[in-house]
Design a protein around this motif. Structure first.
Motif, PDB file in Angstrom:
ATOM      1  N   ALA A  50     -34.260 -70.120 -59.044  1.00 21.97           N
ATOM      2  CA  ALA A  50     -34.783 -70.015 -57.678  1.00 21.97           C
ATOM      3  C   ALA A  50     -35.541 -68.706 -57.462  1.00 21.97           C
ATOM      4  N   ALA A  51     -35.061 -67.636 -58.070  1.00 14.52           N
ATOM      5  CA  ALA A  51     -35.658 -66.319 -57.844  1.00 14.52           C
ATOM      6  C   ALA A  51     -36.944 -66.095 -58.624  1.00 14.52           C
ATOM      7  N   TYR A  52     -37.028 -66.666 -59.822  1.00 13.24           N
ATOM      8  CA  TYR A  52     -38.121 -66.292 -60.718  1.00 13.24           C
ATOM      9  C   TYR A  52     -39.083 -67.425 -61.083  1.00 13.24           C
ATOM     10  N   PHE A  53     -38.800 -68.654 -60.621  1.00 16.07           N
ATOM     11  CA  PHE A  53     -39.680 -69.786 -60.916  1.00 16.07           C
ATOM     12  C   PHE A  53     -40.013 -70.546 -59.633  1.00 16.07           C
ATOM     13  N   ALA A  74     -43.332 -69.934 -63.851  1.00 18.66           N
ATOM     14  CA  ALA A  74     -42.836 -68.567 -63.691  1.00 18.66           C
ATOM     15  C   ALA A  74     -43.650 -67.848 -62.622  1.00 18.66           C
ATOM     16  N   LYS A  75     -42.958 -67.071 -61.788  1.00 16.12           N
ATOM     17  CA  LYS A  75     -43.635 -66.350 -60.715  1.00 16.12           C
ATOM     18  C   LYS A  75     -44.394 -65.140 -61.279  1.00 16.12           C
ATOM     19  N   ILE A 134     -36.069 -76.226 -69.016  1.00 16.23           N
ATOM     20  CA  ILE A 134     -35.476 -75.108 -68.274  1.00 16.23           C
ATOM     21  C   ILE A 134     -33.946 -75.147 -68.293  1.00 16.23           C
ATOM     22  N   THR A 135     -33.383 -76.080 -69.071  1.00 18.32           N
ATOM     23  CA  THR A 135     -31.925 -76.137 -69.236  1.00 18.32           C
ATOM     24  C   THR A 135     -31.411 -74.782 -69.718  1.00 18.32           C
ATOM     25  N   GLY A 136     -30.377 -74.292 -69.094  1.00 18.39           N
ATOM     26  CA  GLY A 136     -29.795 -73.014 -69.497  1.00 18.39           C
ATOM     27  C   GLY A 136     -30.087 -71.883 -68.539  1.00 18.39           C
ATOM     28  N   ILE A 137     -31.124 -72.037 -67.720  1.00 15.50           N
ATOM     29  CA  ILE A 137     -31.418 -70.989 -66.738  1.00 15.50           C
ATOM     30  C   ILE A 137     -30.461 -71.139 -65.555  1.00 15.50           C
ATOM     31  N   PRO A 138     -29.680 -70.107 -65.218  1.00 18.61           N
ATOM     32  CA  PRO A 138     -28.795 -70.191 -64.046  1.00 18.61           C
ATOM     33  C   PRO A 138     -29.597 -70.525 -62.788  1.00 18.61           C
ATOM     34  N   GLN A 139     -28.997 -71.276 -61.897  1.00 17.92           N
ATOM     35  CA  GLN A 139     -29.711 -71.737 -60.703  1.00 17.92           C
ATOM     36  C   GLN A 139     -30.259 -70.590 -59.853  1.00 17.92           C
ATOM     37  N   ASN A 140     -29.494 -69.504 -59.762  1.00 19.17           N
ATOM     38  CA  ASN A 140     -29.985 -68.373 -58.947  1.00 19.17           C
ATOM     39  C   ASN A 140     -31.220 -67.722 -59.570  1.00 19.17           C
ATOM     40  N   TYR A 141     -31.281 -67.689 -60.903  1.00 20.31           N
ATOM     41  CA  TYR A 141     -32.452 -67.152 -61.587  1.00 20.31           C
ATOM     42  C   TYR A 141     -33.639 -68.101 -61.452  1.00 20.31           C
ATOM     43  N   LYS A 187     -34.794 -57.729 -64.653  1.00 22.99           N
ATOM     44  CA  LYS A 187     -35.172 -57.645 -63.235  1.00 22.99           C
ATOM     45  C   LYS A 187     -33.940 -57.712 -62.339  1.00 22.99           C
ATOM     46  N   ASP A 188     -32.945 -58.445 -62.802  1.00 31.17           N
ATOM     47  CA  ASP A 188     -31.715 -58.596 -62.019  1.00 31.17           C
ATOM     48  C   ASP A 188     -30.755 -57.417 -62.203  1.00 31.17           C
ATOM     49  N   LYS A 189     -30.642 -56.920 -63.418  1.00 34.27           N
ATOM     50  CA  LYS A 189     -29.576 -55.962 -63.745  1.00 34.27           C
ATOM     51  C   LYS A 189     -30.026 -54.511 -63.918  1.00 34.27           C
ATOM     52  N   LEU A 190     -31.294 -54.268 -64.213  1.00 37.03           N
ATOM     53  CA  LEU A 190     -31.724 -52.905 -64.523  1.00 37.03           C
ATOM     54  C   LEU A 190     -31.728 -52.043 -63.257  1.00 37.03           C
TER      55      LEU A 190
END
Length: 272
Positions: free
Chosen positions: A171-174, A183-184, A162-169, A128-131
């Protein structure tokens, strides 16, 4: 503590497990089967191992629950980051180049042995972020554990998971709740969770990417090869296979080609 299973019973159970799922129990991991059996008997209010054997051979739902109980579901978000780096930096660009010649704008991914969903959700966040537009994707996430699939379908994870999920992800997806993270809907709708036993053909075809990490280690050589051959059948003519970092197709009679990228090693299918 004495073993619950006699040698005869151990061989009975490991045969039915192997024949139905490809999962192999040997003397070295016999204690795992023994402890899971004790727990299953306790939950069913039973004491007779032979009676339980009769139950699982006559009740398909109980047999599925039994298989669920003996599988190990160890996973986490962004597990083995180099694989995801290779996916984004190498695999997806190559898949897109191939699709430019066909007009197909959908990337199909299979997360086989997805456990509680951390792997397919990781892939979904990255895509969703890179494609790049106009490409879309769909992820099929399968497992033999119904209990694990339910966790993935619900898309809810406590804070400890949820350890390991970058903070920006994150915030964006959860969405943060009192007891964890949900998960949204936009993320959840990209993944279809489905029960599947790798002993059998998935039925689906033309996957561009297959992830099957840390699953083959539970199979013997014959079951490993049969599973790999079924992956080949389910994949697109030019596609990519990720297996666990401790797993290898070396020495196996397979059509997959070994591929070493700057980020990670994987396998590719190149069929004319």
């Amino acid at each position: 503590m004495a073993d619950l299973l006699t040698d005869f019973q151990f061989n009975e159970f490991r045969k039915i497990i192997y024949d139905s799922s490809g999962i192999t129990f040997s003397e070295t991991n016999r204690s795992i089967l023994d402890s899971r059996m004790k727990e299953r008997l306790r939950l069913k209010g039973m004491t007779d191992v032979q009676e339980y054997y009769k139950l699982i051979t006559s009740d398909q739902n109980e047999f599925k629950t039994f298989l669920d109980s003996i599988t190990t579901n160890l996973t986490r978000f962004f597990r083995n980051q180099p694989h995801f780096d290779a996916l984004i930096n190498y695999v997806i660009p190559h898949v897109i180049e191939l699709k430019k010649t066909t007009g197909d704008r959908k990337i199909r991914i299979w997360s086989a042995g997805c456990s509680t969903g951390e792997e397919p959700y990781t892939i979904a966040m990255l895509l969703k972020d890179k494609l790049p537009a106009p490409y879309t994707f769909e992820i099929t996430a399968s497992d033999i554990s119904l209990k694990s699939l339910m966790v993935g379908q619900q898309g809810f994870y406590p804070e400890s998971r949820i350890t390991g999920i970058p903070q920006n992800y994150l915030a964006a997806y959860f969405t943060k709740t009192e007891s964890g993270y949900q998960a949204k809907p936009d993320l959840m709708k990209t993944i279809k969770f489905d029960y599947h036993n790798l002993r059998f053909d998935m039925g689906a075809r033309n996957f561009d990417v297959v992830f099957c990490r840390n699953v083959l280690i539970y199979f013997d050589e014959a079951a490993q090869k049969a599973t790999i051959d079924r992956f080949w059948t389910s994949m697109a003519k030019h596609s990519y296979l990720f297996i666990g970092h401790s797993e290898s197709l070396f020495g196996m009679d397979t059509k997959f080609e070994f591929l070493k990228t700057p980020w990670a090693c994987l396998y590719q299918k190149n069929e004319k």
